[in-house]
Design a protein around this motif. Sequence first.
Motif, PDB file in Angstrom:
ATOM      1  N   GLU A 196       0.812  -1.215   0.000  1.00 54.34           N
ATOM      2  CA  GLU A 196       0.000   0.000   0.000  1.00 54.34           C
ATOM      3  C   GLU A 196       0.849   1.270   0.000  1.00 54.34           C
ATOM      4  OE1 GLU A 196       0.483  -2.069   2.360  1.00 54.34           O
ATOM      5  OE2 GLU A 196       0.713  -1.091   4.307  1.00 54.34           O
ATOM      6  N   TRP A 197       2.199   1.122  -0.113  1.00 52.92           N
ATOM      7  CA  TRP A 197       3.134   2.230   0.069  1.00 52.92           C
ATOM      8  C   TRP A 197       2.742   3.495  -0.689  1.00 52.92           C
ATOM      9  CZ3 TRP A 197       6.724   4.474   2.769  1.00 52.92           C
ATOM     10  CH2 TRP A 197       7.566   5.416   2.180  1.00 52.92           C
ATOM     11  N   SER A 198       2.591   3.417  -1.998  1.00 53.51           N
ATOM     12  CA  SER A 198       2.322   4.638  -2.775  1.00 53.51           C
ATOM     13  C   SER A 198       0.943   5.194  -2.463  1.00 53.51           C
ATOM     14  CB  SER A 198       2.453   4.354  -4.268  1.00 53.51           C
ATOM     15  OG  SER A 198       1.440   3.467  -4.706  1.00 53.51           O
ATOM     16  N   GLY A 199       0.022   4.330  -2.011  1.00 54.83           N
ATOM     17  CA  GLY A 199      -1.327   4.788  -1.681  1.00 54.83           C
ATOM     18  C   GLY A 199      -1.371   5.723  -0.490  1.00 54.83           C
ATOM     19  N   TYR A 200      -0.298   5.747   0.301  1.00 53.86           N
ATOM     20  CA  TYR A 200      -0.248   6.680   1.424  1.00 53.86           C
ATOM     21  C   TYR A 200      -0.069   8.123   0.957  1.00 53.86           C
ATOM     22  CZ  TYR A 200       0.117   2.760   4.679  1.00 53.86           C
ATOM     23  OH  TYR A 200      -0.135   1.618   5.422  1.00 53.86           O
ATOM     24  N   GLY A 201       0.259   8.295  -0.318  1.00 54.76           N
ATOM     25  CA  GLY A 201       0.323   9.628  -0.902  1.00 54.76           C
ATOM     26  C   GLY A 201       1.221  10.584  -0.134  1.00 54.76           C
ATOM     27  N   SER A 202       0.692  11.733   0.248  1.00 49.35           N
ATOM     28  CA  SER A 202       1.490  12.765   0.906  1.00 49.35           C
ATOM     29  C   SER A 202       1.904  12.380   2.320  1.00 49.35           C
ATOM     30  CB  SER A 202       0.701  14.080   0.947  1.00 49.35           C
ATOM     31  OG  SER A 202      -0.518  13.903   1.662  1.00 49.35           O
ATOM     32  N   PRO A 246       4.965   5.425  10.559  1.00 51.01           N
ATOM     33  CA  PRO A 246       3.910   4.469  10.160  1.00 51.01           C
ATOM     34  C   PRO A 246       2.558   4.721  10.821  1.00 51.01           C
ATOM     35  CG  PRO A 246       5.974   3.330  10.471  1.00 51.01           C
ATOM     36  CD  PRO A 246       6.227   4.753  10.901  1.00 51.01           C
ATOM     37  N   SER A 247       2.555   5.105  12.089  1.00 51.23           N
ATOM     38  CA  SER A 247       1.277   5.312  12.787  1.00 51.23           C
ATOM     39  C   SER A 247       0.521   6.539  12.296  1.00 51.23           C
ATOM     40  CB  SER A 247       1.526   5.437  14.292  1.00 51.23           C
ATOM     41  OG  SER A 247       2.354   6.563  14.552  1.00 51.23           O
ATOM     42  N   GLU A 248       1.181   7.398  11.507  1.00 50.95           N
ATOM     43  CA  GLU A 248       0.537   8.620  11.027  1.00 50.95           C
ATOM     44  C   GLU A 248       0.207   8.576   9.535  1.00 50.95           C
ATOM     45  OE1 GLU A 248       2.783  12.069  12.163  1.00 50.95           O
ATOM     46  OE2 GLU A 248       3.254  11.247  14.140  1.00 50.95           O
ATOM     47  N   ARG A 249       0.487   7.452   8.884  1.00 51.64           N
ATOM     48  CA  ARG A 249       0.189   7.341   7.454  1.00 51.64           C
ATOM     49  C   ARG A 249      -1.299   7.061   7.253  1.00 51.64           C
ATOM     50  NH1 ARG A 249       5.239   3.260   6.339  1.00 51.64           N
ATOM     51  NH2 ARG A 249       6.901   4.788   6.706  1.00 51.64           N
ATOM     52  N   VAL A 250      -1.828   7.616   6.172  1.00 56.98           N
ATOM     53  CA  VAL A 250      -3.235   7.443   5.845  1.00 56.98           C
ATOM     54  C   VAL A 250      -3.343   6.968   4.400  1.00 56.98           C
ATOM     55  CG1 VAL A 250      -5.468   8.570   5.602  1.00 56.98           C
ATOM     56  CG2 VAL A 250      -3.901   9.282   7.434  1.00 56.98           C
ATOM     57  N   LEU A 251      -4.080   5.897   4.172  1.00 56.74           N
ATOM     58  CA  LEU A 251      -4.266   5.400   2.808  1.00 56.74           C
ATOM     59  C   LEU A 251      -5.171   6.366   2.058  1.00 56.74           C
ATOM     60  CD1 LEU A 251      -3.365   2.978   1.093  1.00 56.74           C
ATOM     61  CD2 LEU A 251      -5.537   1.888   1.652  1.00 56.74           C
ATOM     62  N   GLN A 252      -4.615   7.048   1.037  1.00 56.02           N
ATOM     63  CA  GLN A 252      -5.346   8.098   0.335  1.00 56.02           C
ATOM     64  C   GLN A 252      -5.935   7.641  -0.988  1.00 56.02           C
ATOM     65  OE1 GLN A 252      -2.305  11.155   0.124  1.00 56.02           O
ATOM     66  NE2 GLN A 252      -2.793  11.920   2.181  1.00 56.02           N
ATOM     67  N   TYR A 253      -5.360   6.629  -1.594  1.00 55.12           N
ATOM     68  CA  TYR A 253      -5.907   6.102  -2.848  1.00 55.12           C
ATOM     69  C   TYR A 253      -5.344   4.717  -3.121  1.00 55.12           C
ATOM     70  CZ  TYR A 253      -1.438   7.887  -4.596  1.00 55.12           C
ATOM     71  OH  TYR A 253      -0.105   8.149  -4.768  1.00 55.12           O
ATOM     72  N   ARG A 254      -5.934   4.026  -4.073  1.00 55.03           N
ATOM     73  CA  ARG A 254      -5.452   2.687  -4.437  1.00 55.03           C
ATOM     74  C   ARG A 254      -4.178   2.794  -5.262  1.00 55.03           C
ATOM     75  NH1 ARG A 254      -8.409  -1.847  -4.710  1.00 55.03           N
ATOM     76  NH2 ARG A 254      -7.655  -2.322  -6.805  1.00 55.03           N
TER      77      ARG A 254
END
Length: 203
Positions: A153-159, A165-173
Motif C-alpha cells: 500500500e506504500w504509494s497509496g499513502y500519498g502525501s 507508520p502510525s501517522e500514514r493514511v491510505l489516500q488512494y489505491r
Amino acid sequence: MYWTFYDQNQMIDDKNLDTVIMTMQALVDVIIPRSPELAREFGIIQYYGGLDEYVDEYMVLTLQNQYFPLAAFVVDILDTVAYLRETEEDRDYQQSHRFFEASEELRLEALGFIREYAKESENIPPILADSADMLMNIYSMLIRFPMMGFYSEWSGYGSTRLYPPSERVLQYRPVSWEQIDYPGPSNGYHALRSSESIYFNIE
C-alpha cells in the motif's frame, strides 16, 4: 524529508544522500521498469513502473530501518560490483564508478554478480571479502524490497508516506493494485480467521 523519523546520524557520513537516492532510483528502474509494450497491449495502467510508485523512497527508508542503517553500505556494494563488472579488475574501490551511472545492461549484470558471489563464497573477490557474510542478505533485499514496495500500500499513502507508520493514511489505491486487479484489504479478515479457529476447536 527522509529524516521524519530517522536521525541524520543514521546515514553514514561519507555517503551523500543524493547519491543514495539516485542509486536506489537506478536499482528500482532496472527491476520494475516502465512497460510501454504492455501498455499498448493491455492499456495505459500497465505502463507504470517502480519509480512512478515512489519505490526508491521505500527502499531508502526500509534499508535504513534494518538492524543497522544499510542504505549507504548497499550503495558501496552496488558501486563496487558495477566497477568489477566494467573493469574486471579486483583492485581498490574506484569512486568514479557509480551504479546509478551504469547502463541498464550493466546494472542487471552487477546484480547477477552479487547473486553468484553469494552462492559461491570461494569466488568472492578480495575487494568484497569484508562484505562476504552480508552478500546473500544484500542480494535478497535488493530483489525483494522493490517488489514489496511496489505491490504494498506504500504509494497509496500519498502525501503521508514519509510520515511515521502510525501517522500514514491510505489516500488512494496504488497503481500496482489496479495492474493486478487486487481487490484491496478486507476489513474483518482477522476476525474471520479467529472465528474459523474457534469453530475448528469446538469441532
